[in-house]
Scaffold this active site. Structure first.
Site, PDB file in Angstrom:
ATOM      1  N   ASP A 247       0.861  -1.175   0.000  1.00  0.00           N
ATOM      2  CA  ASP A 247       0.000   0.000   0.000  1.00  0.00           C
ATOM      3  C   ASP A 247       0.905   1.234   0.000  1.00  0.00           C
ATOM      4  O   ASP A 247       2.124   1.140   0.222  1.00  0.00           O
ATOM      5  CB  ASP A 247      -0.902  -0.038   1.238  1.00  0.00           C
ATOM      6  CG  ASP A 247      -1.835   1.141   1.332  1.00  0.00           C
ATOM      7  OD1 ASP A 247      -2.334   1.606   0.287  1.00  0.00           O
ATOM      8  OD2 ASP A 247      -2.064   1.610   2.462  1.00  0.00           O
TER       9      ASP A 247
ATOM     10  N   ASP B 162      -0.172   5.215   1.052  1.00  0.00           N
ATOM     11  CA  ASP B 162      -0.379   6.131   2.175  1.00  0.00           C
ATOM     12  C   ASP B 162      -0.467   5.374   3.500  1.00  0.00           C
ATOM     13  O   ASP B 162      -1.208   4.402   3.630  1.00  0.00           O
ATOM     14  CB  ASP B 162      -1.672   6.930   1.970  1.00  0.00           C
ATOM     15  CG  ASP B 162      -1.589   7.864   0.781  1.00  0.00           C
ATOM     16  OD1 ASP B 162      -0.946   8.917   0.900  1.00  0.00           O
ATOM     17  OD2 ASP B 162      -2.163   7.525  -0.275  1.00  0.00           O
TER      18      ASP B 162
ATOM     19  N   ASP C 161      -2.226  -0.435   5.927  1.00  0.00           N
ATOM     20  CA  ASP C 161      -2.410   0.206   7.239  1.00  0.00           C
ATOM     21  C   ASP C 161      -3.859   0.452   7.613  1.00  0.00           C
ATOM     22  O   ASP C 161      -4.142   0.862   8.744  1.00  0.00           O
ATOM     23  CB  ASP C 161      -1.693   1.555   7.239  1.00  0.00           C
ATOM     24  CG  ASP C 161      -2.416   2.593   6.405  1.00  0.00           C
ATOM     25  OD1 ASP C 161      -2.608   2.360   5.194  1.00  0.00           O
ATOM     26  OD2 ASP C 161      -2.822   3.627   6.967  1.00  0.00           O
TER      27      ASP C 161
END
Length: 244
Positions: A16, A18, A192
């Site tokens: 991922d 961000d 996240d």
């Protein structure tokens, strides 16, 4: 939670962006790329025989801008568009986002602190600067999406997004793992947010490992404390692969 897994020459690595590779920023365009991240990803991509891909809610233009001059394999906008290892870029047709955009525009006009992020196949409303507005944003967009069968609502960290129905980061993992150079390898996915849970599930269903960055409930088997710690793990993986 278990210790972080070891990256080997047989790993397929999915990352991922961000909150994972890059620290979260106050606004999408305010992200800063840490020194050394781009050459680190370039090295790992080569060491893994090309089996490294970005899986993100961002657009392809965003990823190419932030990671220039790299043009890595990617699934963007939560799997609405791809850049596969063979250079092809399959994508779904863009849904009608106008009802969601109209609702977001009205909310942003009536309340300070809201930010609209327009993408090619989805649209997101960020309320990081006005977290108390989260329930209002969620309820308003849920009502709109309920009347639009081609859309579904995705919730993330201080963001609610109207995206094409039926796509997910988990689906993206399956797409990549069915093709070279990812096929036959053990996948590792790192993310996240709650938007990454589908990818954790898919990765572990395929016999791989999920790594959750930061706090929060998760089905991932592993946890990393922060993007900085994740970047340290990637740097260690590069060293390990160099000496393998």
């Amino acid at each position: 939670m278990q210790l972080l897994p070891t990256v080997t020459s047989d790993t397929a690595l999915f990352l991922d962006f961000d909150g994972t590779l890059a620290d979260l920023a106050p606004a999408p365009d305010a992200v800063r790329i840490p020194t050394g991240l781009v050459p680190l990803l370039q090295s790992l991509h080569g060491q893994l025989g090309g089996a490294l891909a970005i899986v993100t809610g961002r657009t392809l233009a965003d990823i190419d801008h932030f990671l220039a001059p790299l043009r890595l394999p990617a699934a963007v906008e939560h799997g609405a568009q791809y850049r596969l290892a063979d250079g092809s870029s399959p994508a779904i047709d863009a849904p009608d986002l106008s009802p969601a955009e109209a609702a977001m525009t009205a909310l942003a006009a009536a309340h300070d602190g809201l930010l609209i992020e327009r993408k090619s196949r989805s649209i997101a409303l960020h309320y990081r600067h006005a977290p108390a507005l989260g329930p209002l944003c969620h309820d308003t967009l849920a009502a709109v999406v309920a009347e639009a069968p081609d859309l579904e609502l995705l919730h993330g960290k201080c963001v609610v997004e109207a995206k094409p129905a039926g796509i997910s980061k988990g689906q993206a993992i399956h797409v990549f793992m069915a093709q070279a150079p990812f096929a036959g390898r053990q996948p590792i996915f790192v993310g996240d947010d709650v938007t990454d849970e589908a990818a954790f599930a898919a990765t572990q269903q395929l016999g791989g490992r999920g790594i959750k960055v930061g706090e929060g409930a998760t089905q991932a088997l592993h946890r990393c404390l922060s993007p900085a710690a994740l970047r340290g793990w990637l740097a260690a993986a590069r060293t390990t692969l160099q000496h393998a």
